[in-house]
Design a protein around this motif. Structure first.
Motif, PDB file in Angstrom:
ATOM      1  N   HIS A  41      61.552 107.214  26.942  1.00 26.18           N
ATOM      2  CA  HIS A  41      60.974 106.093  26.817  1.00 26.18           C
ATOM      3  C   HIS A  41      62.152 104.981  27.038  1.00 26.18           C
ATOM      4  O   HIS A  41      63.576 105.040  26.582  1.00 26.18           O
ATOM      5  N   VAL A  42      62.108 103.978  28.099  1.00 21.46           N
ATOM      6  CA  VAL A  42      62.798 103.284  28.668  1.00 21.46           C
ATOM      7  C   VAL A  42      62.321 101.831  28.668  1.00 21.46           C
ATOM      8  O   VAL A  42      61.306 101.540  28.923  1.00 21.46           O
ATOM      9  N   LEU A  43      63.291 100.937  28.174  1.00 26.66           N
ATOM     10  CA  LEU A  43      63.269  99.203  28.416  1.00 26.66           C
ATOM     11  C   LEU A  43      64.071  98.838  29.491  1.00 26.66           C
ATOM     12  O   LEU A  43      65.228  99.082  29.315  1.00 26.66           O
ATOM     13  N   ASP A  44      63.313  97.911  30.209  1.00 29.87           N
ATOM     14  CA  ASP A  44      64.065  97.075  31.223  1.00 29.87           C
ATOM     15  C   ASP A  44      64.040  95.752  30.890  1.00 29.87           C
ATOM     16  O   ASP A  44      62.861  95.146  31.104  1.00 29.87           O
ATOM     17  N   CYS A  45      64.866  95.347  29.947  1.00 30.53           N
ATOM     18  CA  CYS A  45      64.868  93.700  29.583  1.00 30.53           C
ATOM     19  C   CYS A  45      65.518  92.833  30.521  1.00 30.53           C
ATOM     20  O   CYS A  45      66.367  93.414  31.364  1.00 30.53           O
ATOM     21  N   SER A  46      64.936  91.860  30.831  1.00 29.29           N
ATOM     22  CA  SER A  46      65.426  90.945  31.859  1.00 29.29           C
ATOM     23  C   SER A  46      64.958  91.692  33.366  1.00 29.29           C
ATOM     24  O   SER A  46      65.992  91.702  34.186  1.00 29.29           O
ATOM     25  N   CYS A  47      63.832  91.921  33.490  1.00 30.83           N
ATOM     26  CA  CYS A  47      63.217  92.883  34.351  1.00 30.83           C
ATOM     27  C   CYS A  47      63.005  92.164  35.826  1.00 30.83           C
ATOM     28  O   CYS A  47      62.889  92.856  36.677  1.00 30.83           O
ATOM     29  N   GLY A  48      63.129  90.952  35.793  1.00 27.50           N
ATOM     30  CA  GLY A  48      62.934  90.307  37.051  1.00 27.50           C
ATOM     31  C   GLY A  48      61.540  90.595  37.699  1.00 27.50           C
ATOM     32  O   GLY A  48      60.627  90.462  36.832  1.00 27.50           O
ATOM     33  N   MET A  61      58.839 108.100  33.803  1.00 33.84           N
ATOM     34  CA  MET A  61      59.329 107.795  32.364  1.00 33.84           C
ATOM     35  C   MET A  61      58.222 106.632  31.791  1.00 33.84           C
ATOM     36  O   MET A  61      57.320 106.184  32.712  1.00 33.84           O
ATOM     37  N   GLN A  62      58.190 106.547  30.685  1.00 36.81           N
ATOM     38  CA  GLN A  62      57.570 105.605  29.858  1.00 36.81           C
ATOM     39  C   GLN A  62      58.349 104.393  29.661  1.00 36.81           C
ATOM     40  O   GLN A  62      59.309 104.409  29.141  1.00 36.81           O
ATOM     41  N   VAL A  63      58.007 103.446  30.442  1.00 37.86           N
ATOM     42  CA  VAL A  63      58.480 102.236  30.860  1.00 37.86           C
ATOM     43  C   VAL A  63      57.841 100.996  30.329  1.00 37.86           C
ATOM     44  O   VAL A  63      56.711 100.631  30.463  1.00 37.86           O
ATOM     45  N   VAL A  64      58.726 100.037  29.492  1.00 35.95           N
ATOM     46  CA  VAL A  64      58.309  98.657  29.250  1.00 35.95           C
ATOM     47  C   VAL A  64      59.279  97.737  30.063  1.00 35.95           C
ATOM     48  O   VAL A  64      60.504  98.206  30.001  1.00 35.95           O
ATOM     49  N   ALA A  65      58.680  96.795  30.344  1.00 37.41           N
ATOM     50  CA  ALA A  65      59.790  95.604  31.083  1.00 37.41           C
ATOM     51  C   ALA A  65      59.441  94.289  30.316  1.00 37.41           C
ATOM     52  O   ALA A  65      58.211  94.052  30.109  1.00 37.41           O
ATOM     53  N   THR A 105      63.356 102.787  19.259  1.00 32.81           N
ATOM     54  CA  THR A 105      62.205 103.235  19.971  1.00 32.81           C
ATOM     55  C   THR A 105      62.639 103.814  21.488  1.00 32.81           C
ATOM     56  O   THR A 105      61.811 104.799  21.715  1.00 32.81           O
ATOM     57  N   PHE A 106      63.674 103.425  21.984  1.00 28.39           N
ATOM     58  CA  PHE A 106      64.037 103.642  23.303  1.00 28.39           C
ATOM     59  C   PHE A 106      65.261 104.658  23.471  1.00 28.39           C
ATOM     60  O   PHE A 106      66.113 104.415  22.763  1.00 28.39           O
ATOM     61  N   ASP A 107      65.080 105.797  24.422  1.00 34.58           N
ATOM     62  CA  ASP A 107      66.274 106.372  24.875  1.00 34.58           C
ATOM     63  C   ASP A 107      67.376 105.677  25.633  1.00 34.58           C
ATOM     64  O   ASP A 107      68.415 105.738  25.559  1.00 34.58           O
ATOM     65  N   MET A 108      66.661 104.634  26.270  1.00 27.91           N
ATOM     66  CA  MET A 108      67.698 103.782  27.112  1.00 27.91           C
ATOM     67  C   MET A 108      67.193 102.360  27.379  1.00 27.91           C
ATOM     68  O   MET A 108      66.092 102.184  27.487  1.00 27.91           O
ATOM     69  N   VAL A 109      68.195 101.403  27.216  1.00 31.35           N
ATOM     70  CA  VAL A 109      67.599 100.051  27.498  1.00 31.35           C
ATOM     71  C   VAL A 109      68.601  99.530  28.600  1.00 31.35           C
ATOM     72  O   VAL A 109      69.747  99.702  28.999  1.00 31.35           O
ATOM     73  N   PHE A 110      67.773  98.886  29.757  1.00 34.57           N
ATOM     74  CA  PHE A 110      68.718  98.336  30.895  1.00 34.57           C
ATOM     75  C   PHE A 110      68.896  96.882  30.701  1.00 34.57           C
ATOM     76  O   PHE A 110      67.452  96.175  30.241  1.00 34.57           O
ATOM     77  N   CYS A 111      69.707  96.024  30.917  1.00 37.78           N
ATOM     78  CA  CYS A 111      69.915  94.712  31.005  1.00 37.78           C
ATOM     79  C   CYS A 111      70.862  94.671  32.076  1.00 37.78           C
ATOM     80  O   CYS A 111      72.070  94.386  32.165  1.00 37.78           O
ATOM     81  N   VAL A 112      70.249  94.316  33.465  1.00 40.35           N
ATOM     82  CA  VAL A 112      70.833  94.463  34.671  1.00 40.35           C
ATOM     83  C   VAL A 112      70.579  93.242  35.314  1.00 40.35           C
ATOM     84  O   VAL A 112      69.761  92.477  35.093  1.00 40.35           O
TER      85      VAL A 112
END
Length: 251
Positions: A41-48, A61-65, A105-112
Motif C-alpha cells: 500500500h503506497v501513498l503518493d502525496c503531491s502527486c502532480g 501496488m495499491q496506490v493512492v495519489a 495505513t501505508f508501507d511507503m509514502v512518496f513526497c517527490v
C-alpha cells in the motif's frame, strides 16, 4: 499551500524526458521499491499529474495519489484511465491527510517533485511531515526528494531560461524560472514558473504561476523528521548537486 492550478494544464513540460513515461518514473525508485512487500500500500502525496502513481500501480501496488490542486488530481485520474491503472486520486493537502486515511495505513509514502518547500515555514513543514509519518506503518518509509536549497540560495535572485526547446504533444516550449530569494532562510521566497509554448506559425502562448516557498537546510530537514518519529536511513545529499533524495523509516 500553492495550488499549481495554472501549471497543471502544461505540467508535462516540467517533467524530464526520462520520467515522463509512468513506468520509467517508477523505475527511478527501484532501489527503495525493492524494500516493499508484495501488493504494498503506497501513498503518493503531491502527486502532480500522476506519472509516479500510475507507474507504481502498473507494478501491482495499491496506490493512492493526493494533491492540494484539484486540477492535478483531475489530470492524475485522467492518466490512470489512459493507462488502465487502478489509482485512487484524492484532493487533499498534507495537513488534511489524516482526515482521509487511517493511521498506519501505508508501507511507503512518496513526497517527490520538490514539493515540501511549499509548506508554510517550519510550522507548516512540521505539520506536513507529521501527517505523512502518522500514515506510515511501523517500519514503513517516507521517500522525499528536494532541491538543495543551500545551493539555490547561494545563487541569489535570478532569471533562468532553458537553453533548448522542450517538445510535448507535438508542441515546443521554453521553460523559464524567476527566483525571488528572500534575505533570510525563514522568509517566504517565490518562484515564478513560465511555460512559453510555440506553435507551428511561430505564435507564443505563455502560462505562468507565482509560487510561494519556504526553503530549509538539510540539517533542519533531518531534525524535523526526527521530531515526527522518522529516522533518516539513506540520502544522496550533496551540497554541489541540484537535488537529493532522502529515505526515512518510521521508528
Amino acid at each position: 499551500m500553492t495550488d499549481y492550478d495554472v501549471l497543471a494544464e502544461v505540467y508535462e513540460w516540467l517533467i524530464s524526458d526520462a520520467k515522463l513515461p509512468p513506468a520509467d518514473f517508477a523505475a527511478s525508485f527501484d532501489d527503495v521499491l525493492s524494500l516493499l512487500p508484495p501488493n504494498a500500500h503506497v501513498l503518493d502525496c503531491s502527486c502532480g499529474t500522476g506519472q509516479l502513481a500510475v507507474g507504481l500501480a502498473g507494478r501491482g501496488m495499491q496506490v493512492v495519489a493526493t494533491d492540494a490542486s484539484e486540477a492535478m488530481v483531475r489530470r492524475t485520474a485522467e492518466l490512470s484511465e489512459e493507462f488502465g491503472a487502478s489509482v485512487r486520486a484524492v484532493r487533499a493537502n498534507w495537513e488534511e491527510l489524516p482526515d482521509h486515511f487511517v493511521d498506519d495505513t501505508f508501507d511507503m509514502v512518496f513526497c517527490v517533485g520538490n514539493s515540501l518547500h511549499h509548506a508554510a515555514g517550519t510550522t507548516g513543514r512540521s505539520a506536513a511531515l507529521e501527517s505523512m509519518s502518522r500514515l506510515l506503518r511501523p517500519g514503513g518509509r517516507l521517500v522525499l526528494t528536494s532541491r538543495t536549497w543551500e545551493l539555490v540560495r547561494s545563487r541569489g535572485s535570478r532569471l533562468d531560461i532553458s537553453n533548448q526547446l522542450v517538445r510535448r504533444n507535438g508542441r515546443d516550449a521554453v521553460v523559464i524560472y524567476r527566483w525571488d530569494i528572500a534575505p533570510h532562510w525563514e522568509d517566504e521566497h517565490h518562484i515564478e514558473i513560465a511555460i512559453a509554448q510555440v506553435d507551428a506559425t511561430g505564435s507564443v502562448q505563455v502560462r505562468s504561476e507565482l509560487l510561494s516557498c519556504w526553503p530549509y537546510q538539510y540539517e533542519q530537514l533531518n531534525a524535523d523528521l526526527h521530531r515526527v518519529g522518522l529516522r533518516t536511513e539513506a540520502s544522496t545529499f550533496n551540497l554541489e548537486a541540484e537535488n537529493y533524495m532522502l529515505v526515512a523509516s518510521k521508528e
